[in-house]
Scaffold this active site. Sequence first.
Site, PDB file in Angstrom:
ATOM      1  CB  ALA A  18      -1.001   0.142   1.307  1.00 19.14           C
ATOM      2  CB  ALA A  27       8.183  -0.956  -2.649  1.00 19.76           C
ATOM      3  CG  HIS A  28       6.357   2.350   0.438  1.00 12.40           C
ATOM      4  ND1 HIS A  28       6.591   3.665  -0.143  1.00 12.40           N
ATOM      5  CD2 HIS A  28       7.187   1.729   0.757  1.00 12.40           C
ATOM      6  CE1 HIS A  28       7.545   3.783   0.701  1.00 12.40           C
ATOM      7  NE2 HIS A  28       8.215   2.730   1.007  1.00 12.40           N
ATOM      8  CG  ASN A  29       3.545   5.805  -1.905  1.00 12.88           C
ATOM      9  OD1 ASN A  29       3.806   5.642  -0.832  1.00 12.88           O
ATOM     10  ND2 ASN A  29       2.548   6.486  -2.201  1.00 12.88           N
TER      11      ASN A  29
END
Length: 370
Positions: free
Chosen positions: A259, A280-282
């Site tokens: 997330a 991974a995130h973003n």
Amino acid sequence: MFSVSASEIVDYLQNECHIECRTLRKSPDGAPLTGFAALTQARESDVSFWVGRVESVTHANGPSNKELNCVAAGLLFVPDASLVDVSKNDGEVKTADATISVALLDQFPQVKNIVVVAEPYHAMVKFLEHFEGDGFRENMETGVHFEPDYMGVGFGENGPWIHPSAVVEGFVDEGCFVGPGCVVMRGASVGRGCRLESNVTIYPNVVVGEGCIFQAGVVVGSRGFGFYEHEGERRMVPHFAGVRIGNRCSFGANTVVAAGFISPTTIGDNCHLDSMVQIAHNCVLGNNIYMASQTALGGTTTLEDGVQFAGGAKAAGHLTVGKNAIVTAKAGVTKNVPAGKTVAGFPAIDIDIWRRQMVELRVMAKKKLK
């Protein structure tokens, strides 16, 4: 199980699939074809295909000429003359259509039926789709077709169909299949015709488009790996912005999409991720992204449309890989990659430069050993 003649296959491809076929060799016995197999494993009752590659000096491109000579398929799809790479013993590549035809016949002396098509891979898929039938379709389906004796919880004629062991607290649209052990948490939304095969976990604030496939063990929306410093202590970043996934994407077994923090991790349409891929995130992925097994993206990486990652390749965070760029196997990307570039090595650089470096290093090493 099917039993079909070579002529029936050719007629179907030409008339129903509009694939132009040219029969280069036709077996006089008309023996039925009852199976299919990979090129070097095919028997006289099997259908197979060859994309035109012959083993290179690095043994990386395809079967050797000797292996091709031993192919014993009942029917073999081969590429159009303009795509064929058949070499004579002197190393000269022949490109004239007539020469290629003769070369193909020589290359596959044991194959009973040889059929020339523009795209052998596509011809093989269309053959399987029609003649293999249910076994092929079940492997490729996104949602589910309902039968009265299915166990589980069905909602209406169009589903979704949910296995008794699955836990669904979020929204699952019609036509979806939610397999054993899957969890769709409250606040998640799964679009029409998606397929969650088994033990798939969809976290809150994840929005999935239509027609996506999630193989066993996929996790979408888990907390990202991010920390910040405060008063001399590392604290965990609350990744609560979730994930947004487009339409017609596929996720291989045990792939993880984390997330985002205050904006979601985003994946576009028609993206296909192999097993054990880490997003991974973003991260922001455009459309038509392909990532092979064990590839990974660090946080806040952007992949523009059409990017391809070969097996084991990695990218550090906070960088951009440009449109249609290719990252070769086990490469490590540490800075932005321009659109259309192919990079290799660690740190990843232009593949032509990398190849020259490897040659020079080998030459230097040999000199040192003398």
